[in-house]
Design a protein around this motif. Structure first.
Motif, PDB file in Angstrom:
ATOM      1  N   MET A  89       3.694   3.554   2.021  1.00 50.37           N
ATOM      2  CA  MET A  89       3.527   2.776   2.267  1.00 50.37           C
ATOM      3  C   MET A  89       3.911   2.645   3.728  1.00 50.37           C
ATOM      4  SD  MET A  89       3.475  -0.882   0.217  1.00 50.37           S
ATOM      5  CE  MET A  89       3.464  -0.952  -1.514  1.00 50.37           C
ATOM      6  N   PRO A  90       2.490   2.230   4.669  1.00 50.68           N
ATOM      7  CA  PRO A  90       2.844   2.647   6.457  1.00 50.68           C
ATOM      8  C   PRO A  90       3.709   1.371   7.070  1.00 50.68           C
ATOM      9  CG  PRO A  90       0.350   2.037   5.827  1.00 50.68           C
ATOM     10  CD  PRO A  90       1.486   2.227   4.561  1.00 50.68           C
ATOM     11  N   PHE A  91       3.885   0.839   6.404  1.00 52.71           N
ATOM     12  CA  PHE A  91       4.857  -0.593   7.291  1.00 52.71           C
ATOM     13  C   PHE A  91       6.336  -0.778   6.710  1.00 52.71           C
ATOM     14  CE2 PHE A  91       1.587  -1.726   4.204  1.00 52.71           C
ATOM     15  CZ  PHE A  91       0.384  -1.663   5.091  1.00 52.71           C
ATOM     16  N   ASP A  92       7.088  -0.747   8.193  1.00 54.70           N
ATOM     17  CA  ASP A  92       8.382  -1.269   8.362  1.00 54.70           C
ATOM     18  C   ASP A  92       9.474  -2.337   7.107  1.00 54.70           C
ATOM     19  OD1 ASP A  92       8.212  -0.426  10.511  1.00 54.70           O
ATOM     20  OD2 ASP A  92       7.954  -2.169  11.570  1.00 54.70           O
ATOM     21  N   SER A  93      10.331  -1.636   6.614  1.00 55.14           N
ATOM     22  CA  SER A  93      10.667  -1.983   5.677  1.00 55.14           C
ATOM     23  C   SER A  93      11.799  -3.649   5.915  1.00 55.14           C
ATOM     24  CB  SER A  93      12.614  -1.620   5.326  1.00 55.14           C
ATOM     25  OG  SER A  93      12.351  -0.731   5.107  1.00 55.14           O
ATOM     26  N   GLY A  94      10.958  -5.089   5.150  1.00 49.41           N
ATOM     27  CA  GLY A  94      11.635  -6.262   4.688  1.00 49.41           C
ATOM     28  C   GLY A  94      10.304  -6.587   5.843  1.00 49.41           C
ATOM     29  N   ARG A  95       9.494  -6.573   6.376  1.00 49.65           N
ATOM     30  CA  ARG A  95       7.846  -7.396   6.512  1.00 49.65           C
ATOM     31  C   ARG A  95       7.270  -8.206   5.891  1.00 49.65           C
ATOM     32  NH1 ARG A  95       2.276  -4.878   8.940  1.00 49.65           N
ATOM     33  NH2 ARG A  95       1.638  -7.337   8.415  1.00 49.65           N
ATOM     34  N   PHE A  96       7.156  -8.634   4.460  1.00 52.39           N
ATOM     35  CA  PHE A  96       6.724  -9.038   3.962  1.00 52.39           C
ATOM     36  C   PHE A  96       6.989 -10.100   3.048  1.00 52.39           C
ATOM     37  CE2 PHE A  96       3.706  -5.349   4.569  1.00 52.39           C
ATOM     38  CZ  PHE A  96       2.461  -5.694   5.159  1.00 52.39           C
ATOM     39  N   SER A  97       6.949 -11.162   2.592  1.00 51.79           N
ATOM     40  CA  SER A  97       7.493 -12.722   2.183  1.00 51.79           C
ATOM     41  C   SER A  97       7.177 -12.247   0.451  1.00 51.79           C
ATOM     42  CB  SER A  97       6.815 -13.919   2.563  1.00 51.79           C
ATOM     43  OG  SER A  97       5.353 -13.922   2.694  1.00 51.79           O
ATOM     44  N   ALA A  98       5.615 -11.862   0.288  1.00 47.17           N
ATOM     45  CA  ALA A  98       4.905 -11.041  -0.896  1.00 47.17           C
ATOM     46  C   ALA A  98       4.672 -10.109  -1.354  1.00 47.17           C
ATOM     47  CB  ALA A  98       4.365 -12.565  -1.716  1.00 47.17           C
ATOM     48  N   VAL A  99       4.822  -9.599  -1.899  1.00 49.01           N
ATOM     49  CA  VAL A  99       3.593  -8.336  -2.516  1.00 49.01           C
ATOM     50  C   VAL A  99       2.783  -8.073  -3.782  1.00 49.01           C
ATOM     51  CG1 VAL A  99       3.611  -5.454  -2.992  1.00 49.01           C
ATOM     52  CG2 VAL A  99       4.878  -6.788  -1.225  1.00 49.01           C
ATOM     53  N   VAL A 100       1.512  -8.853  -3.934  1.00 46.29           N
ATOM     54  CA  VAL A 100       0.757  -8.544  -5.191  1.00 46.29           C
ATOM     55  C   VAL A 100      -0.345  -6.947  -5.195  1.00 46.29           C
ATOM     56  CG1 VAL A 100       0.943 -10.958  -4.573  1.00 46.29           C
ATOM     57  CG2 VAL A 100      -0.989  -9.449  -3.598  1.00 46.29           C
ATOM     58  N   CYS A 101      -0.282  -7.137  -6.499  1.00 44.75           N
ATOM     59  CA  CYS A 101      -1.854  -6.158  -7.259  1.00 44.75           C
ATOM     60  C   CYS A 101      -1.985  -6.942  -8.027  1.00 44.75           C
ATOM     61  CB  CYS A 101      -0.535  -4.620  -6.779  1.00 44.75           C
ATOM     62  SG  CYS A 101       0.626  -4.699  -8.207  1.00 44.75           S
ATOM     63  N   PHE A 102      -3.205  -6.531  -8.555  1.00 47.91           N
ATOM     64  CA  PHE A 102      -4.101  -6.928  -9.614  1.00 47.91           C
ATOM     65  C   PHE A 102      -5.282  -6.097 -10.563  1.00 47.91           C
ATOM     66  CE2 PHE A 102      -3.493 -10.523  -6.851  1.00 47.91           C
ATOM     67  CZ  PHE A 102      -2.482 -11.074  -7.073  1.00 47.91           C
ATOM     68  N   THR A 103      -5.090  -5.502 -11.351  1.00 48.23           N
ATOM     69  CA  THR A 103      -5.676  -4.254 -12.108  1.00 48.23           C
ATOM     70  C   THR A 103      -5.489  -3.347 -11.663  1.00 48.23           C
ATOM     71  OG1 THR A 103      -7.675  -5.505 -11.077  1.00 48.23           O
ATOM     72  CG2 THR A 103      -6.961  -6.751 -13.940  1.00 48.23           C
ATOM     73  N   MET A 104      -5.229  -2.525 -11.057  1.00 45.71           N
ATOM     74  CA  MET A 104      -5.131  -1.867 -10.493  1.00 45.71           C
ATOM     75  C   MET A 104      -4.265  -0.271 -10.496  1.00 45.71           C
ATOM     76  SD  MET A 104      -2.404  -1.697  -8.282  1.00 45.71           S
ATOM     77  CE  MET A 104      -2.422  -0.324  -7.725  1.00 45.71           C
ATOM     78  N   LEU A 105      -2.820  -1.585 -11.138  1.00 46.70           N
ATOM     79  CA  LEU A 105      -1.324  -0.155 -11.566  1.00 46.70           C
ATOM     80  C   LEU A 105      -1.730   1.124 -12.433  1.00 46.70           C
ATOM     81  CD1 LEU A 105       1.644  -2.428 -11.286  1.00 46.70           C
ATOM     82  CD2 LEU A 105       1.075  -0.472  -9.764  1.00 46.70           C
ATOM     83  N   HIS A 106      -2.746   0.833 -13.843  1.00 46.28           N
ATOM     84  CA  HIS A 106      -3.550   1.640 -14.359  1.00 46.28           C
ATOM     85  C   HIS A 106      -4.449   2.206 -14.133  1.00 46.28           C
ATOM     86  CE1 HIS A 106      -7.019  -1.515 -14.770  1.00 46.28           C
ATOM     87  NE2 HIS A 106      -8.016  -0.290 -14.992  1.00 46.28           N
ATOM     88  N   HIS A 107      -4.398   2.788 -13.313  1.00 48.54           N
ATOM     89  CA  HIS A 107      -5.650   3.771 -11.815  1.00 48.54           C
ATOM     90  C   HIS A 107      -4.373   4.821 -11.364  1.00 48.54           C
ATOM     91  CE1 HIS A 107      -9.267   2.451 -13.364  1.00 48.54           C
ATOM     92  NE2 HIS A 107      -9.026   1.053 -12.766  1.00 48.54           N
ATOM     93  N   VAL A 108      -3.358   4.003 -11.123  1.00 46.38           N
ATOM     94  CA  VAL A 108      -2.370   5.632 -11.318  1.00 46.38           C
ATOM     95  C   VAL A 108      -1.575   6.488 -12.553  1.00 46.38           C
ATOM     96  CG1 VAL A 108      -0.311   5.394  -9.647  1.00 46.38           C
ATOM     97  CG2 VAL A 108      -0.931   3.061  -9.510  1.00 46.38           C
ATOM     98  N   PRO A 109      -1.549   7.702 -11.503  1.00 48.02           N
ATOM     99  CA  PRO A 109      -1.779   8.607 -12.793  1.00 48.02           C
ATOM    100  C   PRO A 109      -0.695   8.585 -13.252  1.00 48.02           C
ATOM    101  CG  PRO A 109      -2.456   9.280 -10.690  1.00 48.02           C
ATOM    102  CD  PRO A 109      -2.310   8.075 -10.063  1.00 48.02           C
ATOM    103  N   THR A 110       0.085   8.445 -13.145  1.00 48.19           N
ATOM    104  CA  THR A 110       1.492   9.182 -13.526  1.00 48.19           C
ATOM    105  C   THR A 110       2.841   7.520 -13.478  1.00 48.19           C
ATOM    106  OG1 THR A 110       2.760   9.603 -11.847  1.00 48.19           O
ATOM    107  CG2 THR A 110       1.268  11.503 -12.715  1.00 48.19           C
ATOM    108  N   VAL A 111       4.049   7.632 -14.355  1.00 53.25           N
ATOM    109  CA  VAL A 111       5.105   6.590 -14.683  1.00 53.25           C
ATOM    110  C   VAL A 111       5.552   6.627 -13.609  1.00 53.25           C
ATOM    111  CG1 VAL A 111       7.039   6.057 -16.118  1.00 53.25           C
ATOM    112  CG2 VAL A 111       4.616   6.345 -16.907  1.00 53.25           C
TER     113      VAL A 111
END
Length: 195
Positions: A89-111
């Protein structure tokens, strides 16, 4: 990650967007997302549209250039749309109050890449910030929808340990076989040493 034509049509449809708009607000209400939220992998933006109405500030990180352009056209005046990988990720450490993801992790090819996304989510979160999401589970219909797609479903049994290893506490995983897995975790708050 690659998606077949049928899958792309479904995820970009008005019917899918309406279904997300009906279900997601109630699901999100369970969490205090804070003032600065990152969405990983919004794809065609059905979840982004909902998030814009419930969070004060939204950044969406999308790996696919065509989807990034579409999101910028649709929501660029209301959200920061960034092209990039959730595994780097192109973001500074500690920037966000929350991170979310929906129905996308199964498209990531490896564990290993999924674990890298978990670690990056922890890195960009503030201490005490929440990481939460939902992903689909394997079923006959789900497999048919993903013919020719990348499909690497999350293992609900190992997911709690993987999230803990990435730096999350208070990990919760709810599994509905052949439907979905829901997860959340809070970024660990390091205790300062007494000197």
């Amino acid at each position: 990650m690659p998606m077949n034509l049928m899958h792309r049509k479904l995820c970009s449809s008005a019917k899918w967007a309406a279904s997300v708009a009906e279900v997601l607000p109630g699901w999100l209400a369970r969490f205090d997302l804070g003032d600065d939220v990152l969405e990983i992998g919004p794809g065609f933006g059905a979840t982004t549209r909902v998030l814009l109405d419930v969070v004060p500030r939204l950044t969406a990180l999308e790996i696919d250039p065509a989807s990034t352009r579409l999101l910028q056209e649709k929501y660029g005046d209301r959200a920061d749309i960034v092209e990039g990988s959730g595994a780097d990720m192109p973001f500074d450490s500690g920037r966000f109050s929350a991170v979310v993801c929906f129905t996308m992790l199964h498209h990531v090819p490896t564990v290993a890449l999924q674990d890298r996304i978990f670690a990056e989510a922890a890195r960009v979160l503030r201490p005490g910030g929440i990481y939460c999401g939902v992903d689909s589970q394997l079923s006959f219909r789900f497999r048919l929808l993903h013919l020719g797609d990348t499909m690497n479903v999350l293992d609900a049994v190992t997911l709690p340990g993987r999230l803990s290893a990435a730096g999350f506490e208070k990990v919760q995983v709810q599994h509905q076989p052949k439907e979905r897995v829901e997860f959340s975790g809070v970024k660990a708050v390091s205790e300062a040493a007494d000197f």
